[in-house]
Write an enzyme that holds these catalytic residues in place. Structure first.
Site, PDB file in Angstrom:
ATOM      1  N   SER A   1      -1.450  -9.084   3.432  1.00 14.22           N
ATOM      2  CA  SER A   1      -1.179  -7.839   4.130  1.00 14.22           C
ATOM      3  C   SER A   1      -0.810  -8.206   5.563  1.00 14.22           C
ATOM      4  O   SER A   1      -1.578  -8.879   6.252  1.00 14.22           O
ATOM      5  CB  SER A   1      -2.412  -6.933   4.109  1.00 14.22           C
ATOM      6  OG  SER A   1      -2.181  -5.768   4.870  1.00 14.22           O
TER       7      SER A   1
ATOM      8  N   ARG B   1      -1.738   1.871  17.011  1.00 14.76           N
ATOM      9  CA  ARG B   1      -2.087   2.981  16.114  1.00 14.76           C
ATOM     10  C   ARG B   1      -2.114   4.351  16.782  1.00 14.76           C
ATOM     11  O   ARG B   1      -1.640   5.331  16.199  1.00 14.76           O
ATOM     12  CB  ARG B   1      -3.429   2.710  15.420  1.00 14.76           C
ATOM     13  CG  ARG B   1      -3.485   1.468  14.548  1.00 14.76           C
ATOM     14  CD  ARG B   1      -2.257   1.278  13.714  1.00 14.76           C
ATOM     15  NE  ARG B   1      -2.468   0.319  12.635  1.00 14.76           N
ATOM     16  CZ  ARG B   1      -1.500  -0.320  11.999  1.00 14.76           C
ATOM     17  NH1 ARG B   1      -0.244  -0.127  12.366  1.00 14.76           N
ATOM     18  NH2 ARG B   1      -1.767  -1.146  11.023  1.00 14.76           N
TER      19      ARG B   1
ATOM     20  N   ASP C   1       0.822  -1.216   0.000  1.00 17.22           N
ATOM     21  CA  ASP C   1       0.000   0.000   0.000  1.00 17.22           C
ATOM     22  C   ASP C   1       0.854   1.263   0.000  1.00 17.22           C
ATOM     23  O   ASP C   1       0.709   2.129  -0.862  1.00 17.22           O
ATOM     24  CB  ASP C   1      -0.929   0.017   1.225  1.00 17.22           C
ATOM     25  CG  ASP C   1      -1.928  -1.121   1.232  1.00 17.22           C
ATOM     26  OD1 ASP C   1      -2.594  -1.331   0.219  1.00 17.22           O
ATOM     27  OD2 ASP C   1      -2.038  -1.801   2.265  1.00 17.22           O
TER      28      ASP C   1
ATOM     29  N   ASP D   1      -8.795   0.509  10.761  1.00 17.02           N
ATOM     30  CA  ASP D   1      -7.537   1.235  10.922  1.00 17.02           C
ATOM     31  C   ASP D   1      -7.662   2.690  10.507  1.00 17.02           C
ATOM     32  O   ASP D   1      -6.968   3.552  11.045  1.00 17.02           O
ATOM     33  CB  ASP D   1      -6.417   0.554  10.133  1.00 17.02           C
ATOM     34  CG  ASP D   1      -5.433  -0.168  11.039  1.00 17.02           C
ATOM     35  OD1 ASP D   1      -5.662  -0.182  12.263  1.00 17.02           O
ATOM     36  OD2 ASP D   1      -4.440  -0.694  10.535  1.00 17.02           O
TER      37      ASP D   1
END
Length: 208
Positions: A179, A98, A17, A127
């Site tokens: 991923s 995060r 990505d 996310d």
């Protein structure tokens, strides 16, 4: 295209990505400067060669932010003490890193005088919410760019097509195109056969 965006800080892992996001930002945001930020939360060897790769694909510089100590002391340890387990099974490996990463992105963006922060979180939403609420908590007026809400790309296969068309080196193939998210606490995989929750993980499959 927003011509007022001259400098963007990108949350950068060097995965599929974010590898294609650097040239995509420059194509779609008036050849803006892209500053890549890799958060070191204990992914180890995944950080090797990132600076060369980021610059080769168009970034002006790469920060590697060492967040391991704060991750352990302020996130892993309190989570462990609280016994925080999602649905009695999942140990929050991706989600609780995060906010820490988002905070550091804001600090670097403000120090660099950036106009926006960009992330590569995909369209399913979890996310995106984690990163963006953290960013907005520390910089409420900062512009956030989420390519998965803007571009025409619909799959990881199409991302590989884009990478090949732009001569972006990848360390995966279409068959090993999971991923992944790795840190001190865990390693998770998604994509390919795992998109169907009825499939058990193929632990011996290359790329897993």
């Amino acid at each position: 295209m927003e011509t007022n965006i001259k400098k963007v800080v990108l949350a950068y892992s060097g995965g599929l990505d974010t590898s294609i996001i650097i040239p995509w930002l420059k194509e779609n945001y008036n050849n803006c400067e892209v500053i890549a930020v890799a958060a070191d939360v204990g992914q180890g060897a995944e950080l090797a060669g990132l600076e060369e790769k980021a610059k080769k694909t168009g970034a002006s510089k790469l920060y590697i932010a060492d967040l391991k100590k704060a991750f352990v002391e302020d996130y892993i340890w309190p989570t462990l003490k609280a016994g925080a387990v999602y649905e009695n099974k999942y140990l929050l490996g991706t989600s609780f890193a995060r906010p820490l990463i988002g905070k550091r992105l804001v600090e670097i963006a403000e120090a660099e005088g950036a106009d926006a922060i960009c992330h590569g979180c995909t369209g399913k939403g979890n996310d995106q919410v984690r990163f963006e609420l953290a960013i907005k908590a520390f910089a409420p007026t900062m512009k956030i760019i989420a390519p998965w809400r803007e571009w025409s790309i619909k799959s990881r296969d199409e991302e590989i097509d884009y990478a090949e068309a732009h001569n972006i080196p990848l360390n995966i193939t279409r068959e090993t195109n999971y991923s992944k998210d790795k840190n001190l606490w865990h390693l998770s995989h998604e994509g390919l056969d795992l998109e169907d929750p009825g499939n058990e993980p193929q632990y011996n499959k290359p790329g897993f």
